[in-house]
Write a protein that holds these residues in place. Structure first.
Motif, PDB file in Angstrom:
ATOM      1  N   GLN A   1       0.849  -1.178   0.000  1.00  0.00           N
ATOM      2  CA  GLN A   1       0.000   0.000   0.000  1.00  0.00           C
ATOM      3  C   GLN A   1       0.893   1.239   0.000  1.00  0.00           C
ATOM      4  O   GLN A   1       1.902   1.280   0.711  1.00  0.00           O
ATOM      5  CB  GLN A   1      -0.918   0.043   1.236  1.00  0.00           C
ATOM      6  CG  GLN A   1      -1.886   1.223   1.208  1.00  0.00           C
ATOM      7  CD  GLN A   1      -2.672   1.406   2.493  1.00  0.00           C
ATOM      8  OE1 GLN A   1      -2.357   0.819   3.526  1.00  0.00           O
ATOM      9  NE2 GLN A   1      -3.693   2.239   2.437  1.00  0.00           N
ATOM     10  N   ILE A   2       0.528   2.214  -0.807  1.00  0.00           N
ATOM     11  CA  ILE A   2       1.259   3.487  -0.795  1.00  0.00           C
ATOM     12  C   ILE A   2       0.419   4.461   0.017  1.00  0.00           C
ATOM     13  O   ILE A   2      -0.683   4.832  -0.383  1.00  0.00           O
ATOM     14  CB  ILE A   2       1.479   4.009  -2.228  1.00  0.00           C
ATOM     15  CG1 ILE A   2       2.280   2.988  -3.031  1.00  0.00           C
ATOM     16  CG2 ILE A   2       2.190   5.359  -2.191  1.00  0.00           C
ATOM     17  CD1 ILE A   2       2.459   3.328  -4.486  1.00  0.00           C
ATOM     18  N   MET A   3       0.924   4.837   1.185  1.00  0.00           N
ATOM     19  CA  MET A   3       0.126   5.672   2.102  1.00  0.00           C
ATOM     20  C   MET A   3       1.045   6.386   3.091  1.00  0.00           C
ATOM     21  O   MET A   3       2.189   5.980   3.265  1.00  0.00           O
ATOM     22  CB  MET A   3      -0.888   4.772   2.841  1.00  0.00           C
ATOM     23  CG  MET A   3      -1.925   5.436   3.729  1.00  0.00           C
ATOM     24  SD  MET A   3      -2.711   6.917   3.084  1.00  0.00           S
ATOM     25  CE  MET A   3      -3.517   6.351   1.585  1.00  0.00           C
ATOM     26  N   GLY A   4       0.529   7.420   3.709  1.00  0.00           N
ATOM     27  CA  GLY A   4       1.332   8.208   4.642  1.00  0.00           C
ATOM     28  C   GLY A   4       1.686   7.466   5.915  1.00  0.00           C
ATOM     29  O   GLY A   4       1.144   6.394   6.202  1.00  0.00           O
ATOM     30  N   ASP A   5       2.583   8.063   6.715  1.00  0.00           N
ATOM     31  CA  ASP A   5       3.052   7.370   7.919  1.00  0.00           C
ATOM     32  C   ASP A   5       1.973   7.269   8.995  1.00  0.00           C
ATOM     33  O   ASP A   5       2.157   6.582   9.989  1.00  0.00           O
ATOM     34  CB  ASP A   5       4.326   8.023   8.478  1.00  0.00           C
ATOM     35  CG  ASP A   5       4.296   9.525   8.380  1.00  0.00           C
ATOM     36  OD1 ASP A   5       3.188  10.079   8.187  1.00  0.00           O
ATOM     37  OD2 ASP A   5       5.355  10.158   8.493  1.00  0.00           O
TER      38      ASP A   5
END
Lengths: 274, 416
Positions: free
Chosen positions: B268-272
């Motif tokens: 998944q590409i997502m923020g911290d």
């Protein structure tokens, strides 16, 4: 009363108009830049798509609500048993907020759960119902859900109209041996014209302000496929800090409402004079 | 201009503000601060409570005004500023969201805190550039987020036979192919417009490289946006779409993260902020899941974060409260406590970071390398430009829009 009208409605309207002719971003400013925001608006693919969606939605929603609502009203008018219960069931959806029901509809329509999965578990392994994630079909899911909500209201209003029709008309028609469907089509429906007009006006304003159903069900997606003007305006007003463009959109949305209301008010006024 | 308009605006907009302010306590000792923010989820409110604790310990009175949703919270804050009844401080993103407010001269600057903390030297350049307007600092940064981490499930990688973290775009696509072949969801993507923008930013940074990233996002250079390299970025972005599942449209980011936690999806590409989900599921970084700040050791590290602004006032008591607040949110203790719970990383680099988890430590380590710093789109673009870009990207992702048309529309979106 007149003070409320002047400050609450006219002043805010004029203020919106003024902002739409300025270059306001986060904060309202008082410069005049002409029709630039309107040019930007009609240069914006998302706005044009919103209008297109609203047109499709409006026609289908009003037609479906009126037809289903009328049939329900006729059905209940046959002195069926448990009329009170049925009426409550049909009217119930209208009492619920769409923010809540929209989430339920979203769940029911999502492939993998809801309707598609339910029918697959009945043994139809290849059954497909994925409109809500389909670019071309998603706007119809909004129609389905909102018709479910609003047709009960149409039923209630038309039922009141039907109840107001004199029994003698039915008796006379029966004496003449006219088939029932013909009585509805040629006599009852024309007599219900004022009820239909009110229903139409209510549904039409619901179309223009369509927002919460889309927000709850699809958030305008997938992509921008189910965008509507009210959502465009809200996005630009708050998230995108573009007061002037949002105001231009709001003024554009006022136009169809006025186009409906002015002839209506005019007709009422003429009638009053006679 | 806004001054002549003030009575009318106060009449129209002040009402809402008055309601919120009425709930403030009328008499109490110490500098009183009303803090307006949108940290309402479990982890977030626990984090902001640490600031409140520190402020109270310093003798102040903290009044919490939490409003769910950034858009709503910001518009209430701005309405109250316009209406003449601002909160002591309000949260904004580290971005150009408050630039208009500064230009209308409605914020106090925080130059003395900046001088004391030596921000000219210590703050990363993308953050400094957006907080410093015409030579003055107008917001106090409280944390740094990196919105384009690549998260992966260790069990999914194992099942698909991927033995090392992909370090180039080609290796990324090869890994996604393997995950697909293993019958898993290769990319857990939540199909909402803002999430698509994050995925695009990640591709622009990793496939295009830092120079192209800055030419497009910061300089809005038309030649760069017309280039073959940018076209390639858009094609790679679109290629990712073939790795998502059919239930993706409209899915929330945390439901996508849950797919990784269950081992049903690979990446998944997502923020911290996704860290909080893994922590809540009792998973440990490096054991059940992995986090990559980008592809390869030189990948740009995209920066975003939250900040407090201080609405203009002549009241000496309020100014005292603002100064105390500003010094507390940047102090070492509260910085560490807050960011530990928030999932972000501190804005200072002189802390004992062993208390932070592995991903946050990785992030802090990268922050030392200035050559990898770049801002997320919001740092360089106005909210309006950023929104227009989002509209194009989500339309391109979801329809058969040709790549040339997407290129043309992006140029148009970033033009004005």
């Amino acid at each position: 009363m007149s003070l409320t009208v002047v400050f609450g409605y006219l002043a805010t309207l004029l203020w919106t108009l003024k902002i739409s002719l300025s270059s306001s971003r986060t904060l309202p400013v008082n410069n005049f830049v002409g029709l630039i925001q309107y040019e930007r608006l009609f240069d914006n693919e998302r706005w044009l798509l919103s209008l297109n969606n609203l047109a499709i939605y409006g026609v289908l929603f009003i037609l479906a609500c009126v037809i289903i609502g009328f049939l329900l009203a006729v059905f209940i008018d046959q002195n069926v048993t448990g009329e009170g219960v049925l009426r409550t069931i049909f009217l119930y959806p209208y009492a619920m907020s769409f923010v809540a029901t929209g989430l339920v509809w979203q769940w029911m329509l999502t492939p993998g759960v809801g309707i598609q999965e339910g029918i697959r578990q009945l043994g139809f392994k290849d059954f497909q119902f994925n409109w809500i994630v389909d670019q071309d079909m998603v706007i119809y899911t909004v129609v389905i859900a909102t018709v479910w909500q609003a047709s009960g209201l149409v039923m209630a209003m038309l039922l009141a109209g039907l109840r107001g029709i004199d029994d003698d008309i039915w008796k006379a028609a029966r004496m003449d041996g006219i088939p029932t469907w013909r009585v509805y089509l040629s006599i009852i429906i024309p007599m219900l014209a004022p009820s239909f007009a009110t229903v139409f006006l209510l549904l039409a304003t619901a179309v223009v302000k369509l927002f919460d159903a889309v927000e709850a069900m699809t958030q305008g997606g997938p992509g921008t496929a189910s965008e509507v003007p009210a959502k465009f305006i809200m996005d630009h007003l708050f998230g995108r800090a573009n007061l002037s463009l949002a105001s231009a959109g709001a003024i554009m949305m006022l136009l169809p409402v006025l186009a409906l209301l002015i002839p209506y008010a005019y007709a009422r006024a003429r009638k009053g004079k006679r | 201009m806004y001054k002549t308009n003030k009575p009318v605006l106060a009449l129209l907009l002040g009402g809402l503000g008055g309601l919120v302010a009425a709930s403030m306590s009328a008499h109490a000792a110490g500098p009183k601060a009303e803090v307006m923010h949108w940290w309402t989820s479990g982890g977030e409110s626990a984090a902001v409570a640490k600031f409140a604790e520190a402020y109270r310990a310093a003798g102040g009175v903290w009044t919490d005004t939490a409003i769910a949703g950034g858009d709503q919270a910001r518009s209430v804050a701005i309405n109250r500023m316009v209406g003449g009844n601002p909160p002591t401080t309000a949260q904004f993103n580290i971005s150009r969201q408050f630039q208009d407010v500064v230009e209308q001269d409605m914020l106090n600057n925080v130059d003395d805190v900046a001088a004391k903390e030596n921000w000219d030297k210590t703050l990363p350049e993308p953050i400094r550039n957006v907080l410093k307007i015409k030579g003055h600092y107008y917001a106090v940064p409280v944390n740094i987020h990196m919105p384009a981490w690549i998260w992966y499930s260790k069990s999914a990688f194992k099942k698909a036979g991927i033995d090392k973290e992909p370090a180039t775009p080609d290796e990324l696509f090869a890994a996604l192919d393997k995950l697909k072949a293993a019958g898993l969801i290769p990319l857990a993507h939540g199909g909402q417009a803002w999430q698509e923008t994050i995925v695009f930013m990640a591709m622009l940074a990793n496939v295009g490289g830092k120079d192209l990233y800055l030419s497009v996002m910061r300089d809005r250079n038309v030649t760069a946006m017309n280039s073959e390299a940018f076209r390639k970025v858009l094609l790679s972005f679109k290629r990712l779409r073939s790795y998502i599942d059919t239930a993706s449209p409209g899915r929330n980011w945390n439901d996508s993260t849950a797919l990784l936690i269950k081992g049903a999806a690979g990446m998944q590409i997502m923020g911290d902020w996704a860290l909080g989900e893994f922590v809540a599921a009792k998973q440990v970084a490096g054991r059940e899941y992995g986090c990559m700040p980008g592809l390869g050791p030189k990948a740009p590290y995209l920066i975003q974060g939250d900040a407090f602004v201080f609405p203009k006032t002549a009241n000496p008591e309020t100014i005292k409260a603002q100064k105390l607040l500003a010094s507390i949110v940047v102090a070492p203790g509260p910085q560490l406590e807050f960011n530990k719970l928030k999932g972000s990383i501190p804005i200072r680099n002189d802390l004992d970071v062993t208390q932070l988890n592995l991903c946050a430590q990785t992030g802090l380590e990268i922050m030392k390398d200035k050559s990898r710093h770049a801002g997320i789109g919001e740092i360089y673009l106005t909210p309006d430009q950023n929104g227009a870009l989002t509209d194009v990207l989500t339309a391109y992702w979801n329809t058969n829009m040709a790549v040339e048309k997407a290129q043309k529309n992006i140029i148009a979106a970033l033009k004005n």
